[in-house]
Design a protein around this motif. Structure first.
Motif, PDB file in Angstrom:
ATOM      1  N   CYS A 221       0.827  -1.198   0.000  1.00  0.00           N
ATOM      2  CA  CYS A 221       0.000   0.000   0.000  1.00  0.00           C
ATOM      3  C   CYS A 221       0.866   1.255   0.000  1.00  0.00           C
ATOM      4  O   CYS A 221       0.533   2.261  -0.611  1.00  0.00           O
ATOM      5  N   VAL A 222       1.999   1.195   0.692  1.00  0.00           N
ATOM      6  CA  VAL A 222       2.893   2.350   0.733  1.00  0.00           C
ATOM      7  C   VAL A 222       3.467   2.592  -0.653  1.00  0.00           C
ATOM      8  O   VAL A 222       3.478   3.716  -1.156  1.00  0.00           O
ATOM      9  N   GLU A 224       2.151   1.815  -3.448  1.00  0.00           N
ATOM     10  CA  GLU A 224       1.070   2.331  -4.289  1.00  0.00           C
ATOM     11  C   GLU A 224       0.901   3.838  -4.091  1.00  0.00           C
ATOM     12  O   GLU A 224       0.789   4.603  -5.045  1.00  0.00           O
ATOM     13  N   VAL A 225       0.896   4.251  -2.822  1.00  0.00           N
ATOM     14  CA  VAL A 225       0.683   5.669  -2.530  1.00  0.00           C
ATOM     15  C   VAL A 225       1.875   6.496  -3.006  1.00  0.00           C
ATOM     16  O   VAL A 225       1.702   7.576  -3.577  1.00  0.00           O
TER      17      VAL A 225
ATOM     18  N   ASP B 236      -5.123  -5.295  -1.240  1.00  0.00           N
ATOM     19  CA  ASP B 236      -3.666  -5.430  -1.171  1.00  0.00           C
ATOM     20  C   ASP B 236      -2.981  -4.082  -0.972  1.00  0.00           C
ATOM     21  O   ASP B 236      -1.889  -4.004  -0.418  1.00  0.00           O
ATOM     22  N   VAL B 237      -3.605  -3.016  -1.470  1.00  0.00           N
ATOM     23  CA  VAL B 237      -2.984  -1.706  -1.334  1.00  0.00           C
ATOM     24  C   VAL B 237      -3.731  -0.827  -0.327  1.00  0.00           C
ATOM     25  O   VAL B 237      -3.550   0.376  -0.280  1.00  0.00           O
ATOM     26  N   CYS B 238      -4.595  -1.456   0.496  1.00  0.00           N
ATOM     27  CA  CYS B 238      -5.353  -0.694   1.495  1.00  0.00           C
ATOM     28  C   CYS B 238      -4.431  -0.265   2.636  1.00  0.00           C
ATOM     29  O   CYS B 238      -3.639  -1.056   3.128  1.00  0.00           O
ATOM     30  N   MET B 239      -4.539   0.994   3.063  1.00  0.00           N
ATOM     31  CA  MET B 239      -3.718   1.490   4.169  1.00  0.00           C
ATOM     32  C   MET B 239      -4.310   1.094   5.531  1.00  0.00           C
ATOM     33  O   MET B 239      -3.728   1.373   6.560  1.00  0.00           O
TER      34      MET B 239
END
Lengths: 254, 644
Positions: A221-222, A224-225, B236-239
């Protein structure tokens, strides 16, 4: 009334700012001493006793002599509480761990003869829990006074203190702030443990991660951001150096 | 119904608002700028209003379910002097968009149900909503596709900008009075009415975000894709920051905790916003997390909006405001995108129902958050962790529970925890629970003494329908602490006054270790009763421990059932135990030929509020504290989150 627990406050390598936060309780200090006896607290009083139940320890461990002193404190205290970023995770003192201690010494003290002087016998910076077991953690640089109060009252009542395990975003959203990312800034809030009431973003500056990371900087997720906001892994690594050098996930389980 | 519409000039509108502010009998809040975004905040001058805003950072729910709200104040020195706290200064909110008005109407359905939340109710009654038609559409909003861009109810007054004037649609008598008292208005002409329509239609055309699936079809689409890979791909990309639920106007779950003053004399019980995307949301005292995987939490949020609440109340719990789309850093929260993406895939034919409608008897009305005072009569330790408590209600009234129901026990300063009631119903103010020391509340309870005060809320939840057990053979299977509520039912059934109403009774009871077999006195008594078969087992037994019974899992007891006793079609089986036990026991019951419809189970989740509000105990669309904890297996078996 049953006997009040005896509390001693100690410090190692730090700025004493977290202790100052306790001193800054001002008139509430009177409430605090209703429930505990403060028997040692160098920053605010000259009395000292080695008999205590709860040790509140600020600062990180830099030298063999610190380790020895911390072990003594641990052996005397029933409960040991780490106070602030330096004690809980090493904090800014760990920035130094990027370099070899001897080289740092040479850079700072030049050719001065420090041989045999234990005050300068530094090793790689350690958080308290790298030396002794720690019972409770009060995070932050500096600590949040309300959180300090809630941990102390919990310990006095025999409760396990509840420290958030969710990110700063939760508190930031409750404060109805404009997201720092929306403002074009790079904030560590999404991966940093809450509990500070999102004080930095609320005052329009980014979170620096002083309460520790709750997600790995390598997490999907990091990535991705970072990608979405055109930042690099190098950017986040650099940003995490300030408080979280050498730390991966400071842990859901501390 | 035709609504009254007035008009007033923009200048007159400003004086109307300033008059309201000057009056001081209301707290006046309105939409204002905060940097480039907008917020609802206390208004000091009508000039600060920004009625042409697109969307606020937080919805107006913060005035009805505040970020933090004190439910009661308590004294630690004088036990049981707790007070409910309610702030009741009337408030006017100026500038609420239709989608937020609709979101509030939806929240009403939940918070003003039979177990009414008196805090929410008071805030609703005390608030005048001055809505405004949308002029600028937020980039992420898809309200037009959700048909929530306009509304004809839910407001006291609704403004429409007609250029030089505002049209004011009157939605309530309260609104009408306010307008009469503080504003100079004219009757709207037919031309004005036409213009309102034109303005609304023009705005509706501005939406760039459009949803491909009509909201009435969301539910079926989601159900068909419960197992879809999309949940994992996105999450999968959830914070895991729950920003999406925090900024959502239709999310209303909360957490409760006790705060204590530094001098330990008094404290407050507060509720704060919580979010189902946070890992600890479903965490129970023993440390178990029921929706551990972020994929499950991510799916839960969408199902709640598109399936669970629609099944319960008949509406999709998304109003298309687009706030979550703005707030989510990896941009995976926007329902518009998700539903459109799902619409692309070929749907499975799979159908499922993730909701159970249960006719729950609501035993407590009115004040749902305030515990009753009670006194601990007796504490009997069973072993190092488990103790048996007898508690007496101070009003000397009977608890009035059914077997299978639970209570919330409070220790002020420590919090509240749910306990299955272990005693059978009776005309006595005393009831029994078992306390296993796992968290702050249970550990503290075990340090209390007879005579100490605790708080009691309940009985709560759905208990056993004892009438339906009459004339049947009864097979009770319990593991570990599952015996606590089971004991209530067994003692009810085996009461000499009623024994004849039921046929043979078979009791299977297992625990990890001999010392965890907690109700030995009862067991000895049951064994002596005619036509009762009682079999015990422990998972493990050290040579040092004294144990005459079986060793092995609970399933090893099934072959011991005397077959002649069991007319499977005429047998009711009740199963209560740890989550892992159900699957195996139910298989044994099915092997015995007992139909699913004859099987009852009781489940445990994080029952925090006990009144189907806070959301923590939810499994799929079901509130364990309301539809359960007792469920018919036939109805429950389709619920994926029940036995995972």
């Amino acid at each position: 009334m049953k006997q009040k627990p005896r509390v001693a406050v100690f410090d190692f390598a730090d700025c004493e700012g977290c202790e100052l936060e306790i001193a800054d309780l001002e008139e509430e200090i009177l409430d605090l001493i209703e429930i505990v006896d403060i028997v040692s607290f160098r920053e605010v009083m000259k009395e000292h006793s080695d008999t205590y139940d709860i040790a509140i320890v600020e600062g990180s461990i830099m030298r063999p002599m610190d380790e020895k002193r911390l072990r003594t404190i641990r052996s005397q205290a029933k409960i040991l509480i780490a106070l602030g970023a330096c004690a809980t995770m090493g904090g800014v003192n760990k920035i130094r761990n990027q370099w070899i201690p001897d080289e740092v010494k040479k850079d700072v003290y030049g050719t001065a003869n420090l041989k045999g002087n234990e005050l300068f016998d530094v090793f790689q910076t350690k958080a308290l829990n790298e030396v002794v077991p720690v019972d409770y953690y009060i995070y932050g640089c500096p600590i949040d006074r309300d959180e300090f109060k809630s941990v102390i009252t919990a310990v006095a009542l025999g409760k396990k203190p509840e420290i958030p395990r969710y990110p700063v975003c939760v508190e930031c959203k409750k404060n109805e702030n404009i997201c720092q990312f929306e403002l074009g800034a790079f904030c560590l809030g999404p991966i940093t443990r809450a509990g500070c009431k999102a004080i930095c973003p609320t005052h329009n500056s980014v979170c620096e991660g002083c309460r520790g990371l709750i997600k790995k900087a390598e997490a999907e997720c990091v990535k991705e951001v970072l990608e979405r906001y055109k930042l690099s892994y190098e950017d986040i690594r650099r940003r995490c150096t300030m408080y979280n050098y050498g730390r991966k996930e400071c842990g859901y389980d501390e | 119904m035709k609504q009254l519409v007035k008009t007033l000039t923009k200048k007159d509108f400003l004086s109307f608002v300033n008059n309201l502010i000057k009056d001081r009998s209301y707290k006046v809040v309105g939409v204002q700028a905060k940097g480039k975004r907008y917020v609802f905040d206390a208004l000091s001058s009508a000039q600060d209003l920004r009625l042409n805003y697109d969307v606020t950072i937080l919805p107006p729910k913060k005035y009805f379910l505040p970020q933090m709200e004190t439910l009661l104040k308590f004294s630690l020195e004088k036990p049981f002097e707790e007070k409910e706290t309610l702030d009741d200064t009337p408030r006017i909110i100026i500038g609420v968009h239709p989608y937020d008005i609709i979101a509030l109407q939806q929240t009403d359905r939940h918070y003003l149900d039979q177990q009414q939340d008196n805090f929410y109710k008071k805030h609703r009654e005390n608030t005048i909503i001055l809505g405004v038609d949308i002029q600028n559409v937020s980039e992420r909003s898809f309200a037009a596709s959700m048909k929530t861009n306009i509304t004809d109810s839910g407001f006291d007054l609704l403004l429409t900008d007609l250029g030089t004037t505002y049209a004011v649609t009157i939605g309530s008598e309260k609104g009408n009075k306010l307008l009469k008292k503080y504003a100079t208005t004219k009757e709207a002409t037919n031309a004005d009415l036409k213009k309102i329509k034109t303005v609304r239609e023009a705005t509706a055309k501005k939406y760039k975000q459009k949803i491909k699936i009509d909201k009435k079809d969301w539910s079926a689409l989601l159900v068909a894709n419960y197992q879809h890979a999309i949940w994992e791909e996105h999450s999968d990309v959830c914070m895991e920051c729950s920003s999406c639920t925090l900024v959502c106007p239709t999310c209303f779950c909360y957490d409760v905790k006790d705060n204590v003053s530094l001098n330990l004399t008094h404290g407050t019980r507060v509720r704060t916003w919580d979010g189902c995307m946070l890992k600890d949301f479903t965490k129970v005292g023993s440390g178990e997390v029921f929706r551990e995987d972020v994929k499950e939490r991510y799916r839960h949020r969408f199902f709640r909006k598109g399936n669970y609440l629609p099944e319960r109340y008949g509406f999709v719990a998304c109003v298309g405001c687009g706030r979550c789309g703005i707030a989510c850093l990896p941009d995976i929260a926007d329902p518009c995108n998700l539903i459109n993406e799902l619409a692309h895939f070929e749907s499975d034919k799979e159908t499922g129902r993730y909701f159970i409608k249960a006719d729950t008897e609501v035993s407590e009305k009115g004040i749902i958050h305030i515990p009753r005072s009670a006194t601990i009569k007796k504490i009997t330790p069973f072993n190092e962790t488990d103790s048996f408590f007898e508690i007496e209600l101070d009003d000397k009234k009977s608890l009035g529970h059914k077997p299978g129901q639970f209570v919330e026990i409070s220790v002020f300063g420590y919090g509240e925890a749910p306990f299955g009631i272990s005693s059978p119903p009776g005309n006595t103010p005393v009831f029994e629970i078992m306390v296993r020391q796992v968290g702050n509340v249970t550990k503290k309870l075990c340090l209390l003494q007879p005579g100490d005060k605790v708080g009691v809320r309940g009985p709560l939840g759905n208990g056993f329908d004892v009438k339906s057990l009459e004339g049947k053979t009864l097979l009770f299977t319990s593991g570990g602490t599952g015996m606590v509520p089971m004991r209530s039912l067994i003692n009810y059934v085996l009461d000499p006054k009623r024994r004849s109403k039921f046929k043979d009774v078979i009791i299977l009871y297992g625990a990890k270790r001999p010392k965890e077999i907690t109700f030995m006195n009862d067991v000895e008594r049951w064994k002596k009763i005619k036509n009762v078969q009682c079999e015990l087992t422990v998972d493990k037994c050290e040579p040092s421990e004294c144990w005459g019974g079986c060793t092995g899992l609970i399933t090893t007891l099934f072959p011991k059932i005397k077959a002649d006793k069991l007319d499977s079609k005429n047998t009711i089986a009740v199963v209560i135990g740890p989550p892992v036990m159900y699957k195996f026991v139910i298989k044994c019951l099915q092997t015995l030929g007992i139909p699913d419809d004859n099987i009852y189970v009781s489940l445990e989740r994080r029952m925090k509020c006990g009144v189907a509000k806070c959301g923590h105990c939810q499994m799929n669309g079901v509130y364990v504290c309301k539809e359960g904890p007792v469920f018919n297996y036939e109805k429950l078996r389709h619920l994926p989150e029940a036995f995972e």
